[in-house]
Design an enzyme around this catalytic site. Structure first.
Site, PDB file in Angstrom:
ATOM      1  N   GLY A   1       0.776  -1.243   0.000  1.00 40.48           N
ATOM      2  CA  GLY A   1       0.000   0.000   0.000  1.00 40.48           C
ATOM      3  C   GLY A   1       0.801   1.284   0.000  1.00 40.48           C
ATOM      4  O   GLY A   1       0.285   2.342   0.360  1.00 40.48           O
ATOM      5  N   SER A   2       2.062   1.233  -0.462  1.00 42.41           N
ATOM      6  CA  SER A   2       2.848   2.477  -0.429  1.00 42.41           C
ATOM      7  C   SER A   2       2.340   3.486  -1.465  1.00 42.41           C
ATOM      8  O   SER A   2       2.391   4.697  -1.226  1.00 42.41           O
ATOM      9  CB  SER A   2       4.337   2.201  -0.625  1.00 42.41           C
ATOM     10  N   ASN A   3       1.850   3.015  -2.593  1.00 39.25           N
ATOM     11  CA  ASN A   3       1.279   3.966  -3.566  1.00 39.25           C
ATOM     12  C   ASN A   3      -0.010   4.578  -3.041  1.00 39.25           C
ATOM     13  O   ASN A   3      -0.266   5.774  -3.255  1.00 39.25           O
ATOM     14  CB  ASN A   3       1.054   3.289  -4.910  1.00 39.25           C
TER      15      ASN A   3
ATOM     16  N   MET B   1      -3.678  -7.092  -7.136  1.00 39.72           N
ATOM     17  CA  MET B   1      -3.108  -8.206  -7.891  1.00 39.72           C
ATOM     18  C   MET B   1      -4.182  -9.080  -8.542  1.00 39.72           C
ATOM     19  O   MET B   1      -4.112 -10.308  -8.491  1.00 39.72           O
ATOM     20  CB  MET B   1      -2.211  -9.050  -6.967  1.00 39.72           C
TER      21      MET B   1
ATOM     22  N   ASN C   1      -4.091   2.674 -13.231  1.00 33.12           N
ATOM     23  CA  ASN C   1      -3.190   1.670 -12.665  1.00 33.12           C
ATOM     24  C   ASN C   1      -1.774   2.201 -12.719  1.00 33.12           C
ATOM     25  O   ASN C   1      -1.445   3.010 -13.578  1.00 33.12           O
ATOM     26  CB  ASN C   1      -3.281   0.362 -13.460  1.00 33.12           C
TER      27      ASN C   1
ATOM     28  N   HIS D   1       2.213   0.867 -12.956  1.00 35.51           N
ATOM     29  CA  HIS D   1       2.986  -0.326 -13.312  1.00 35.51           C
ATOM     30  C   HIS D   1       4.481   0.016 -13.279  1.00 35.51           C
ATOM     31  O   HIS D   1       4.881   1.051 -13.799  1.00 35.51           O
ATOM     32  CB  HIS D   1       2.572  -0.803 -14.712  1.00 35.51           C
TER      33      HIS D   1
ATOM     34  N   ASP E   1      -2.210  -4.367 -18.420  1.00 38.17           N
ATOM     35  CA  ASP E   1      -1.141  -3.362 -18.541  1.00 38.17           C
ATOM     36  C   ASP E   1      -1.099  -2.750 -19.949  1.00 38.17           C
ATOM     37  O   ASP E   1      -0.025  -2.594 -20.538  1.00 38.17           O
ATOM     38  CB  ASP E   1       0.230  -3.991 -18.192  1.00 38.17           C
TER      39      ASP E   1
ATOM     40  N   GLU F   1       7.355   6.084  -8.674  1.00 43.59           N
ATOM     41  CA  GLU F   1       5.925   5.741  -8.654  1.00 43.59           C
ATOM     42  C   GLU F   1       5.181   6.683  -7.720  1.00 43.59           C
ATOM     43  O   GLU F   1       4.091   7.175  -8.031  1.00 43.59           O
ATOM     44  CB  GLU F   1       5.726   4.287  -8.180  1.00 43.59           C
TER      45      GLU F   1
HETATM   46  C1  GRF Z   1       4.071  -1.296  -7.230  1.00 41.89           C
HETATM   47  O1  GRF Z   1       5.357  -1.595  -7.695  1.00 41.89           O
HETATM   48  C2  GRF Z   1       3.145  -1.040  -8.389  1.00 41.89           C
HETATM   49  O2  GRF Z   1       3.784  -0.448  -9.479  1.00 41.89           O
HETATM   50  C3  GRF Z   1       2.680  -2.429  -8.744  1.00 41.89           C
HETATM   51  O3  GRF Z   1       2.551  -3.088  -7.506  1.00 41.89           O
HETATM   52  C4  GRF Z   1       3.401  -2.478  -6.546  1.00 41.89           C
HETATM   53  C5  GRF Z   1       2.535  -2.054  -5.401  1.00 41.89           C
HETATM   54  O4  GRF Z   1       3.280  -1.528  -4.331  1.00 41.89           O
HETATM   55  N1  GRF Z   1       1.464  -2.379  -9.516  1.00 41.89           N
HETATM   56  P1  GRF Z   1       2.527  -0.806  -3.140  1.00 41.89           P
HETATM   57  O5  GRF Z   1       1.555  -1.827  -2.568  1.00 41.89           O
HETATM   58  O6  GRF Z   1       1.853   0.405  -3.674  1.00 41.89           O
HETATM   59  O7  GRF Z   1       3.608  -0.475  -2.153  1.00 41.89           O
END
Ligand code: GRF
Length: 200
Positions: free
Chosen positions: A12-14, A89, A106, A108, A144, A173
């Site tokens: 969940g870092s994004n 996922m 999304n 990627h 993608d 990201e």
């Molecule tokens: C990231 O590398 C994103 O690009 C991919 O899955 C990963 C998710 O990381 N789709 P996080 O859960 O957001 O840390």
């Protein structure tokens, strides 16, 4: 102000980067829902710690479209305008994508169309790429594949491992996902076929 939902499966870092940018007032949006398909996703815990409405819709053993109908029900109940996949996922069914045309984003970890699918950073290393990066794109019915909103490149170094390259890409990201969401929420994107044109 757009109602945004985050779909995630893991760390969940994004999601946190998007949450930070929204909280800082940089994006005209509010996060109205966080959905995880995994009950133990750390992202779900982060969401609850930040007092977002966060639900787990477990996906194990459920057919794709039946699952997607459950998620869409949650989204419709909160009048979601924009959906951000953030390490979610699961492939979305065509039916799901059709419910939210050009409203699903999304992120990627490669410069698409290079290295789609899983383990993109490892793919880039194994290919011997000198440059990789990350892409925020609209989701269409193929994996993608949809129109690109923002991309950022990073160098691939000779001494890189999957971990070091992933970390360098992840930093970018966290920059470009908020940038892309801002463009979408400000309605500054126009489509010319699959080209996304950004209005100034
Ligand atoms: C990231 O590398 C994103 O690009 C991919 O899955 C990963 C998710 O990381 N789709 P996080 O859960 O957001 O840390």
């Amino acid at each position: 102000m757009k109602n945004v939902a985050i779909l995630l499966s893991g760390r969940g870092s994004n999601f946190l980067a998007l949450s930070d940018a929204i909280t800082a007032g940089k994006i005209p949006a509010r996060i109205v829902l966080v959905v995880s398909n995994k009950p133990d996703a750390p992202g779900l815990t982060h969401a609850r710690e930040r007092n977002y409405e966060a639900v787990c819709v477990p996906s194990k053993g459920i057919k794709r479209e039946a699952y997607d109908r459950q998620v869409v029900k949650e989204l419709q109940a909160r009048q979601v305008d924009v959906i951000c996949l953030a390490g979610f996922m699961r492939l979305l069914s065509s039916w799901f994508v059709q419910q939210y045309p050009r409203q699903i984003l999304n992120i990627h970890p490669s410069l698409l169309p290079a290295f789609p699918g899983l383990h993109s950073q490892k793919q880039a290393l194994e290919w011997g790429a000198k440059v990789s990066g990350c892409t925020v794109h609209f989701v269409d019915e193929k994996l993608d594949h949809g129109p690109i909103i923002v991309q950022r490149s990073v160098p691939v170094l000779d001494e890189d491992t999957e971990e070091t390259l992933s970390a360098r890409i992840l930093e970018q990201e966290h920059q470009i996902y908020p940038e892309a969401l801002k463009l979408v929420c400000e309605e500054r994107v126009r489509f010319q076929e699959r080209l996304v044109v950004i209005l100034k």
